[in-house]
Design an enzyme around this catalytic site. Structure first.
Site, PDB file in Angstrom:
ATOM      1  N   GLU A 136       0.806  -1.222   0.000  1.00 52.17           N
ATOM      2  CA  GLU A 136       0.000   0.000   0.000  1.00 52.17           C
ATOM      3  C   GLU A 136       0.843   1.278   0.000  1.00 52.17           C
ATOM      4  O   GLU A 136       0.622   2.192  -0.795  1.00 52.17           O
ATOM      5  CB  GLU A 136      -0.893  -0.051   1.243  1.00 52.17           C
ATOM      6  CG  GLU A 136      -1.915   1.010   1.329  1.00 52.17           C
ATOM      7  CD  GLU A 136      -2.971   0.682   2.387  1.00 52.17           C
ATOM      8  OE1 GLU A 136      -3.602   1.611   2.871  1.00 52.17           O
ATOM      9  OE2 GLU A 136      -3.144  -0.509   2.748  1.00 52.17           O
TER      10      GLU A 136
ATOM     11  N   ARG B 115       6.380   4.489   8.126  1.00 47.57           N
ATOM     12  CA  ARG B 115       5.112   4.945   8.711  1.00 47.57           C
ATOM     13  C   ARG B 115       5.413   5.356  10.144  1.00 47.57           C
ATOM     14  O   ARG B 115       5.855   4.540  10.945  1.00 47.57           O
ATOM     15  CB  ARG B 115       4.086   3.815   8.690  1.00 47.57           C
ATOM     16  CG  ARG B 115       2.701   4.249   9.174  1.00 47.57           C
ATOM     17  CD  ARG B 115       1.729   3.077   9.134  1.00 47.57           C
ATOM     18  NE  ARG B 115       0.350   3.490   9.397  1.00 47.57           N
ATOM     19  CZ  ARG B 115      -0.162   3.670  10.602  1.00 47.57           C
ATOM     20  NH1 ARG B 115       0.582   3.465  11.675  1.00 47.57           N
ATOM     21  NH2 ARG B 115      -1.418   4.052  10.753  1.00 47.57           N
TER      22      ARG B 115
END
Ligand code: ADP
Length: 354
Positions: free
Chosen positions: A127, A193
Site C-alpha cells: 500500500e 510509517r
C-alpha cells in the site's frame, strides 16, 4: 491485456485504467473484448448506480512502460464490489486471462471473489510503496499537480497556488482515507510509517451521518459548508471572555470540541449544518495537530496531505493550511495534490509486469 491498477480501500475502490493511444490490431476474440472494455470505460463517466469516472483528472499523452496513452480515474464504493465483479463479468473480463495489480485491504479480502467471478489474478502490491510511487509519477507528469492555499482564512484573498515539488525530500505524507496514516519520506525508497489515527475520513462521515441524518459524503460536506461550528464547540473566549493572551491562545480558538453540547438549551437550538461543520472541524484539526507533531519530531517542514477525505473539501484543506502555518509560526507548509485519492492505484499500475 487491459492495464488496470486498483486500490481497494475501506470505503472507496479506486480503479485506474491506462488506455494506450494506438489501438491493438487483429481479429482475435481477445482484442474484440479489449476494445469493448475500452469503449465502455472511456465513453461513459458513470457506471451502474455508484461508479464514477473523474474526467477532470484524466491524464493524456503520458508514457507508461514505454507506451503512450491516457490514464483514466474511476471510483466506486467498496461495498459495491460484488456488483462491480458482475459488471466486469458481463463485459467479458472473465474470458481474458488477466492479472491485475491491486493494493489496499480489499486486495486480500476480495482475492477469492476476483478469482472466482472474473478469472482474475490479483498481484498484491504494498500500500505505501504504491502510494509513494504513484505520487512521484503523477507529480512528474503533471506540472500543476502540487499546490498550497494562500490566505486560507480570508475568503476574499484565499487562492490555490502552484507549488514546485520537483525537489520533494524530506517530506511528511499524511494519507486521510477512512483512517489516517502518516509517513516520513526521505527518498523514493527510504520512508517509514511514523504515526496514524483511527479518527479519519470514515469517522467524519460516520459521525456526520449519525448526527445529521445525512447519507453521503457530498451531502455531509454541503451541510458543513453552511454551518457554524461555534454553536457547537466551546471556544477559548467562551471560557476566558476573550483571548488567553499569556499563552498566545486567541479567543476564537476551539478549547473544547462539541463542548457546548452538554447544554440542553444549546442542543435544542443547534442546526444540522452546525453539527456537520463542527464534526469536520474536529476531525480535521485533530489530524492537523498530529501531523504537526510528527513533522516536528521528524524535522521536516513540508507536509503533503492526500486521500479522498480532501475530495470536494476545501474547508478541510484551508483549515489544515491555516493550522500548519499558524502553529509553526510560518515555518511549516501544508501541500495538496490534485489526484488526491488515486496515488495508490496508479502506483499499482506502475508495478504491473503484464
Ligand atoms: P480508503 O482507501 O480507506 O477507502 P480514501 O482515500 O478512498 O480511503 O478515502 C475515504 C474517505 O473519503 C471517506 O471516509 C470519506 O471521508 C471521503 N469520501 C470522499 N468521497 C467519498 C464518497 N463519494 N463516498 C464515500 N466517502 C467519500
Amino acid at each position: 491485456m487491459p492495464w488496470f491498477g486498483m486500490d481497494i480501500g475501506g470505503t472507496l475502490c479506486k480503479l485506474v485504467y491506462f488506455e494506450p493511444r494506438d489501438i491493438a490490431q487483429g481479429e482475435s476474440e481477445e482484442i474484440e473484448i479489449l476494445k469493448n472494455i475500452r469503449k465502455y470505460l472511456t465513453k461513459n463517466s458513470s457506471y451502474g448506480k455508484t461508479g464514477h469516472r473523474d474526467t477532470h483528472l484524466q491524464m493524456d499523452n503520458v508514457v507508461l512502460r514505454g507506451v503512450v496513452g491516457s490514464i483514466h480515474f474511476i471510483r466506486f464504493p467498496t461495498s459495491q464490489m460484488k456488483r462491480f465483479l458482475t459488471l466486469a463479468n458481463q463485459k467479458g473480463m472473465a474470458k481474458l486471462v488477466t492479472t491485475v495489480c491491486a493494493t489496499g485491504g480489499g486486495a486480500y479480502k476480495f482475492e477469492d471473489d476476483f478469482n472466482k467471478h472474473v478469472n482474475m489474478n490479483l498481484e498484491k502490491c504494498d500500500e505505501f510503496e504504491s502510494l509513494l510511487k504513484g505520487l512521484l509519477y503523477i507529480d512528474k507528469n503533471n506540472l500543476t499537480e502540487c499546490y498550497y492555499w494562500t490566505n486560507p482564512t480570508d475568503e476574499t484573498k484565499c487562492a490555490k497556488v502552484n507549488y514546485d515539488f520537483s525537489k520533494p525530500y524530506p517530506f511528511l505524507l499524511v494519507n486521510i482515507g477512512s483512517g489516517v496514516s502518516i509517513l516520513a519520506v526521505h527518498s523514493p525508497t527510504d520512508y517509514k510509517r511514523v504515526s496514524g489515527t483511527s479518527l479519519g475520513g470514515g469517522t467524519f462521515l460516520g459521525l456526520c451521518c449519525l448526527l445529521t441524518g445525512c447519507n453521503t459524503f457530498e451531502e455531509a460536506i454541503g451541510l458543513a459548508a453552511e454551518g457554524d461550528h461555534t454553536n457547537v464547540d466551546k471556544l477559548v473566549r467562551d471560557i476566558y471572555g476573550g483571548d488567553y493572551a499569556k499563552f498566545g491562545l486567541p479567543g476564537d480558538l476551539v478549547a473544547s470540541s462539541f463542548g457546548q453540547m452538554n447544554s440542553r438549551d444549546r442542543r435544542s437550538k443547534v442546526k444540522r449544518q452546525d453539527l456537520a461543520r463542527a464534526t469536520l472541524v474536529t476531525i480535521t484539526n485533530n489530524i492537523g495537530s498530529i501531523a504537526r507533531m510528527c513533522a516536528i519530531q521528524q524535522n521536516v517542514d513540508r507536509v503533503v496531505f492526500v486521500g479522498n477525505f480532501l475530495r470536494v473539501n476545501p474547508i478541510a484543506m484551508k483549515l489544515l493550511a491555516y493550522a500548519m502555518e499558524y502553529w509553526s509560526n510560518g515555518s511549516m507548509k501544508a501541500l495538496f495534490l490534485e489526484h488526491e485519492g488515486y496515488f495508490g492505484a496508479v502506483g499499482c499500475l506502475l508495478q504491473f509486469h503484464g
